[in-house]
Design a protein around this motif. Structure first.
Motif, mmCIF file in Angstrom:
data_model
loop_
_atom_site.group_PDB
_atom_site.id
_atom_site.type_symbol
_atom_site.label_atom_id
_atom_site.label_comp_id
_atom_site.label_asym_id
_atom_site.label_seq_id
_atom_site.Cartn_x
_atom_site.Cartn_y
_atom_site.Cartn_z
ATOM 1 N N LYS A 104 -0.033 76.958 -48.976
ATOM 2 C CA LYS A 104 -0.898 77.827 -48.183
ATOM 3 C C LYS A 104 -1.642 76.972 -47.158
ATOM 4 O O LYS A 104 -2.374 76.057 -47.524
ATOM 5 N N LEU A 105 -1.438 77.282 -45.891
ATOM 6 C CA LEU A 105 -2.128 76.574 -44.819
ATOM 7 C C LEU A 105 -3.334 77.390 -44.382
ATOM 8 O O LEU A 105 -3.204 78.566 -44.011
ATOM 9 N N ASP B 265 -1.339 80.108 -37.085
ATOM 10 C CA ASP B 265 -0.489 79.293 -37.974
ATOM 11 C C ASP B 265 -0.886 79.457 -39.440
ATOM 12 O O ASP B 265 -0.148 79.032 -40.336
ATOM 13 N N GLU B 266 -2.053 80.038 -39.679
ATOM 14 C CA GLU B 266 -2.497 80.223 -41.071
ATOM 15 C C GLU B 266 -1.517 81.138 -41.782
ATOM 16 O O GLU B 266 -1.294 82.290 -41.385
ATOM 17 N N PRO C 258 1.260 87.271 -45.129
ATOM 18 C CA PRO C 258 1.095 88.215 -46.238
ATOM 19 C C PRO C 258 1.799 89.536 -45.984
ATOM 20 O O PRO C 258 1.650 90.140 -44.919
ATOM 21 N N GLY C 259 2.600 89.960 -46.961
ATOM 22 C CA GLY C 259 3.278 91.245 -46.868
ATOM 23 C C GLY C 259 4.471 91.281 -45.936
ATOM 24 O O GLY C 259 5.047 92.354 -45.708
ATOM 25 N N LYS D 218 3.726 84.967 -56.028
ATOM 26 C CA LYS D 218 4.446 83.743 -56.401
ATOM 27 C C LYS D 218 5.419 83.304 -55.308
ATOM 28 O O LYS D 218 5.497 83.904 -54.246
ATOM 29 N N ALA D 219 6.150 82.239 -55.607
ATOM 30 C CA ALA D 219 7.013 81.618 -54.617
ATOM 31 C C ALA D 219 8.352 82.350 -54.457
ATOM 32 O O ALA D 219 8.757 83.158 -55.303
ATOM 33 N N LEU D 220 9.034 82.034 -53.392
ATOM 34 C CA LEU D 220 10.384 82.530 -53.177
ATOM 35 C C LEU D 220 11.333 81.901 -54.198
ATOM 36 O O LEU D 220 11.173 80.739 -54.593
ATOM 37 N N GLU D 221 12.328 82.659 -54.589
ATOM 38 C CA GLU D 221 13.325 82.182 -55.553
ATOM 39 C C GLU D 221 14.705 82.621 -55.068
ATOM 40 O O GLU D 221 14.972 83.820 -54.961
#
Lengths: 121, 110
Positions: free
Chosen positions: B106-107, B84-85, B42-43, A45-48
């Motif tokens: 999400k790009l 850039d993804e 990611p991560g 999910k998104a940052l909050e």
């Protein structure tokens, strides 16, 4: 070099209180215009944004979480502590702290790597 | 305090330009030039790409640029590259001295 590191329990139970510590170096939280924010991100999910403490001890909270959050700082230890009461499984997330400029600027330029917290029922 | 609105996804081919929008209200995006953009692989922790709506931090490629019109801010990436993804998030200062993030975009680089 500015660094921040989050620490705290990886697992808490429902209704328990979460205490997270942000230990930082490379800047002083007594310098005018310096702040530290806490941000979280549930899995996928998104940052909050959660809370912020300023160099002058002013504190700000996300309105919907205000009754559950407390932020404090120990300038001598270069630490900021966030406590969240009454934890629930929906609070499962990665929690980040970040250095923030907060006097005529409002952005977070350096982030910690985050700490993952799982809330079990 | 509602989250800022971003498109869930955008895509472009290498070398092309893309723009990600971030829509708020007069109490956040429209009221201040304190909009920032973050890239998150990611991560990994988020990385600051743009601050104060249009400014690039030191070390960020000039392929990244920001702008704002009314209640909407924009992040433009020109000369798209595979690296850039990522996910991109906008953030704004608000009238009650808090911050609010967008839902993220999400790009995908095709």
């Amino acid at each position: 070099q500015v660094t921040l590191r989050e620490s705290g329990p990886a697992l808490v139970k429902t209704t328990e209180t979460l205490t997270l510590t942000c230990t930082f170096s490379g800047f002083s939280l007594s310098t005018r215009g310096m702040c530290v924010s806490w941000i979280r991100q549930p899995p996928g999910k998104a940052l909050e944004w959660l809370a912020r403490i300023d160099w002058d001890q002013d504190k700000y909270y996300k309105p919907s979480l205000r009754t559950r959050l407390t932020i404090s700082k120990d300038t001598s230890k270069n630490q900021v502590v966030l406590t969240m009461i009454n934890m629930d499984p929906v609070d499962t997330a990665t929690y980040y702290c970040a250095r923030m400029f907060c006097n005529g600027y409002y952005y977070m330029d350096v982030w910690g790597k985050g700490t993952t917290v799982t809330v079990s029922s | 305090q509602s989250a800022l609105t971003q498109p869930a996804s955008v895509s472009g081919s290498p070398g092309q330009s893309i723009t990600i929008s971030c829509t708020g209200t007069s109490s956040d995006v429209g009221g201040y030039n304190y909009v920032s953009w973050y890239q998150q692989h990611p991560g990994k922790a988020p990385k600051l790409m743009i601050y104060d709506a249009t400014n690039r931090p030191s070390g960020i490629s000039n392929r990244f640029s920001g702008s704002k019109a009314g209640n909407t801010a924009f992040l433009t990436i020109s000369g798209l590259q595979a690296e850039d993804e990522s996910h991109y998030y906008c953030s704004s200062y608000t009238s009650i001295a808090t911050l609010v993030f967008g839902g993220g975009t999400k790009l995908t680089v095709l």
